[in-house]
Motif scaffolding. Sequence first.
Motif, PDB file in Angstrom:
ATOM      1  N   GLY A 156       0.801  -1.185   0.000  1.00 22.77           N
ATOM      2  CA  GLY A 156       0.000   0.000   0.000  1.00 22.77           C
ATOM      3  C   GLY A 156       0.850   1.259   0.000  1.00 22.77           C
ATOM      4  O   GLY A 156       2.077   1.218  -0.081  1.00 22.77           O
ATOM      5  N   ALA A 157       0.195   2.367   0.124  1.00 27.38           N
ATOM      6  CA  ALA A 157       0.872   3.667   0.088  1.00 27.38           C
ATOM      7  C   ALA A 157       1.896   3.814   1.208  1.00 27.38           C
ATOM      8  O   ALA A 157       2.926   4.459   1.028  1.00 27.38           O
ATOM      9  CB  ALA A 157      -0.158   4.788   0.170  1.00 27.38           C
ATOM     10  N   ALA A 158       1.630   3.201   2.360  1.00 29.12           N
ATOM     11  CA  ALA A 158       2.556   3.308   3.494  1.00 29.12           C
ATOM     12  C   ALA A 158       3.908   2.665   3.202  1.00 29.12           C
ATOM     13  O   ALA A 158       4.884   2.918   3.901  1.00 29.12           O
ATOM     14  CB  ALA A 158       1.939   2.680   4.737  1.00 29.12           C
ATOM     15  N   ASP A 159       3.976   1.845   2.153  1.00 26.71           N
ATOM     16  CA  ASP A 159       5.239   1.207   1.777  1.00 26.71           C
ATOM     17  C   ASP A 159       6.165   2.157   1.026  1.00 26.71           C
ATOM     18  O   ASP A 159       7.322   1.827   0.771  1.00 26.71           O
ATOM     19  CB  ASP A 159       4.976  -0.021   0.903  1.00 26.71           C
ATOM     20  N   PHE A 160       5.651   3.331   0.657  1.00 25.28           N
ATOM     21  CA  PHE A 160       6.440   4.303  -0.096  1.00 25.28           C
ATOM     22  C   PHE A 160       6.905   5.411   0.842  1.00 25.28           C
ATOM     23  O   PHE A 160       6.113   6.233   1.295  1.00 25.28           O
ATOM     24  CB  PHE A 160       5.615   4.891  -1.252  1.00 25.28           C
ATOM     25  N   TYR A 161       8.181   5.388   1.136  1.00 23.23           N
ATOM     26  CA  TYR A 161       8.791   6.402   1.992  1.00 23.23           C
ATOM     27  C   TYR A 161      10.281   6.448   1.673  1.00 23.23           C
ATOM     28  O   TYR A 161      10.836   5.518   1.086  1.00 23.23           O
ATOM     29  CB  TYR A 161       8.558   6.103   3.481  1.00 23.23           C
ATOM     30  N   THR A 162      10.917   7.523   2.049  1.00 18.78           N
ATOM     31  CA  THR A 162      12.344   7.674   1.797  1.00 18.78           C
ATOM     32  C   THR A 162      13.102   6.570   2.526  1.00 18.78           C
ATOM     33  O   THR A 162      12.922   6.371   3.719  1.00 18.78           O
ATOM     34  CB  THR A 162      12.832   9.053   2.269  1.00 18.78           C
TER      35      THR A 162
ATOM     36  N   ASP B  38      -2.273   9.362   8.475  1.00 13.91           N
ATOM     37  CA  ASP B  38      -2.993   8.093   8.590  1.00 13.91           C
ATOM     38  C   ASP B  38      -2.574   7.123   7.487  1.00 13.91           C
ATOM     39  O   ASP B  38      -2.620   5.907   7.671  1.00 13.91           O
ATOM     40  CB  ASP B  38      -4.504   8.334   8.534  1.00 13.91           C
ATOM     41  N   ILE B  39      -2.122   7.647   6.363  1.00 15.86           N
ATOM     42  CA  ILE B  39      -1.668   6.816   5.247  1.00 15.86           C
ATOM     43  C   ILE B  39      -0.156   6.597   5.310  1.00 15.86           C
ATOM     44  O   ILE B  39       0.342   5.530   4.956  1.00 15.86           O
ATOM     45  CB  ILE B  39      -2.036   7.479   3.897  1.00 15.86           C
ATOM     46  N   PHE B  40       0.572   7.608   5.784  1.00 17.58           N
ATOM     47  CA  PHE B  40       2.037   7.573   5.819  1.00 17.58           C
ATOM     48  C   PHE B  40       2.521   7.756   7.262  1.00 17.58           C
ATOM     49  O   PHE B  40       2.966   8.843   7.640  1.00 17.58           O
ATOM     50  CB  PHE B  40       2.613   8.675   4.921  1.00 17.58           C
ATOM     51  N   PRO B  41       2.443   6.720   8.084  1.00 14.09           N
ATOM     52  CA  PRO B  41       2.771   6.874   9.505  1.00 14.09           C
ATOM     53  C   PRO B  41       4.206   7.330   9.771  1.00 14.09           C
ATOM     54  O   PRO B  41       4.452   8.021  10.755  1.00 14.09           O
ATOM     55  CB  PRO B  41       2.511   5.489  10.093  1.00 14.09           C
TER      56      PRO B  41
ATOM     57  N   PHE C  43      19.573   4.749  18.855  1.00 13.69           N
ATOM     58  CA  PHE C  43      18.309   4.950  18.147  1.00 13.69           C
ATOM     59  C   PHE C  43      18.596   4.836  16.653  1.00 13.69           C
ATOM     60  O   PHE C  43      19.148   5.752  16.059  1.00 13.69           O
ATOM     61  CB  PHE C  43      17.717   6.335  18.426  1.00 13.69           C
ATOM     62  N   GLU C  44      18.255   3.723  16.078  1.00 10.83           N
ATOM     63  CA  GLU C  44      18.469   3.529  14.648  1.00 10.83           C
ATOM     64  C   GLU C  44      17.151   3.768  13.927  1.00 10.83           C
ATOM     65  O   GLU C  44      16.232   2.965  14.019  1.00 10.83           O
ATOM     66  CB  GLU C  44      18.996   2.121  14.362  1.00 10.83           C
ATOM     67  N   LEU C  45      17.069   4.892  13.250  1.00 14.23           N
ATOM     68  CA  LEU C  45      15.851   5.247  12.530  1.00 14.23           C
ATOM     69  C   LEU C  45      16.052   5.064  11.035  1.00 14.23           C
ATOM     70  O   LEU C  45      17.124   5.342  10.510  1.00 14.23           O
ATOM     71  CB  LEU C  45      15.479   6.710  12.794  1.00 14.23           C
ATOM     72  N   HIS C  46      14.999   4.622  10.365  1.00 15.34           N
ATOM     73  CA  HIS C  46      15.014   4.628   8.906  1.00 15.34           C
ATOM     74  C   HIS C  46      15.085   6.077   8.453  1.00 15.34           C
ATOM     75  O   HIS C  46      14.841   7.002   9.228  1.00 15.34           O
ATOM     76  CB  HIS C  46      13.744   3.978   8.346  1.00 15.34           C
ATOM     77  N   GLU C  47      15.375   6.271   7.194  1.00 18.01           N
ATOM     78  CA  GLU C  47      15.533   7.632   6.683  1.00 18.01           C
ATOM     79  C   GLU C  47      14.273   8.478   6.845  1.00 18.01           C
ATOM     80  O   GLU C  47      14.352   9.640   7.237  1.00 18.01           O
ATOM     81  CB  GLU C  47      15.956   7.592   5.218  1.00 18.01           C
ATOM     82  N   GLN C  48      13.104   7.926   6.542  1.00 17.23           N
ATOM     83  CA  GLN C  48      11.885   8.736   6.589  1.00 17.23           C
ATOM     84  C   GLN C  48      11.554   9.232   7.995  1.00 17.23           C
ATOM     85  O   GLN C  48      11.278  10.419   8.165  1.00 17.23           O
ATOM     86  CB  GLN C  48      10.694   7.987   5.989  1.00 17.23           C
TER      87      GLN C  48
ATOM     88  N   GLU D 113       4.323  12.336  15.707  1.00 13.57           N
ATOM     89  CA  GLU D 113       3.908  11.638  16.932  1.00 13.57           C
ATOM     90  C   GLU D 113       4.187  10.141  16.845  1.00 13.57           C
ATOM     91  O   GLU D 113       4.558   9.520  17.836  1.00 13.57           O
ATOM     92  CB  GLU D 113       2.437  11.896  17.244  1.00 13.57           C
ATOM     93  N   TYR D 114       4.009   9.565  15.682  1.00 13.07           N
ATOM     94  CA  TYR D 114       4.338   8.145  15.490  1.00 13.07           C
ATOM     95  C   TYR D 114       5.827   7.922  15.742  1.00 13.07           C
ATOM     96  O   TYR D 114       6.219   6.995  16.450  1.00 13.07           O
ATOM     97  CB  TYR D 114       3.953   7.704  14.074  1.00 13.07           C
ATOM     98  N   VAL D 115       6.655   8.775  15.160  1.00 11.13           N
ATOM     99  CA  VAL D 115       8.109   8.644  15.320  1.00 11.13           C
ATOM    100  C   VAL D 115       8.497   8.851  16.783  1.00 11.13           C
ATOM    101  O   VAL D 115       9.286   8.085  17.345  1.00 11.13           O
ATOM    102  CB  VAL D 115       8.858   9.626  14.400  1.00 11.13           C
ATOM    103  N   LEU D 116       7.930   9.875  17.414  1.00  6.06           N
ATOM    104  CA  LEU D 116       8.234  10.126  18.822  1.00  6.06           C
ATOM    105  C   LEU D 116       7.774   8.969  19.703  1.00  6.06           C
ATOM    106  O   LEU D 116       8.465   8.599  20.654  1.00  6.06           O
ATOM    107  CB  LEU D 116       7.599  11.441  19.276  1.00  6.06           C
ATOM    108  N   ASP D 117       6.636   8.384  19.389  1.00  9.00           N
ATOM    109  CA  ASP D 117       6.167   7.223  20.156  1.00  9.00           C
ATOM    110  C   ASP D 117       7.145   6.058  20.037  1.00  9.00           C
ATOM    111  O   ASP D 117       7.393   5.345  21.012  1.00  9.00           O
ATOM    112  CB  ASP D 117       4.775   6.791  19.714  1.00  9.00           C
TER     113      ASP D 117
END
Length: 132
Positions: free
Chosen positions: A1-7, A36-39, A95-100, A44-48
């Motif tokens: 889905g759309a959520a699979d598209f991120y940097t 809601d489509i791109f968490p 803290f290893e974060l993905h690029e997005q 807030e999602y990232v901070l959580d």
Amino acid sequence: GAADFYTGARVRLNGFEFALFQADEFTLAYMEAHPDIFPMSNPEYVLDELRQAVAAEPAKLDELEAALGAADLGGEFSGFARYEPFQAALSHAGFELHEQPLITLMRYFHIVHDSVGAVDFKAVLRAIAALK
């Protein structure tokens, strides 16, 4: 889905794998406007996610604060760090974060300090430490 598209994502289309390594301003703004489509574009999602990591390992927050202090632009804990040192401080503290998600944090906490783009890391630390 759309959520699979991120940097930073790798997507497979018609048998070909593509690495999404950059997004323009319009795309980033669109993703941020539709959390809601791109968490991963939702601050807030990232901070959580960061809060959960701190809840599991509280020392990470102290490590992050120390690493960010070393990356401080002002040298006296002014609270601002350039993007690369901010990313390095997150990695140093575990803290290893993905690029997005990293882009999301940097855009959300972006400030201009002495005409240089930077991250208000004191605000990041306060947001991570905040109880939900």
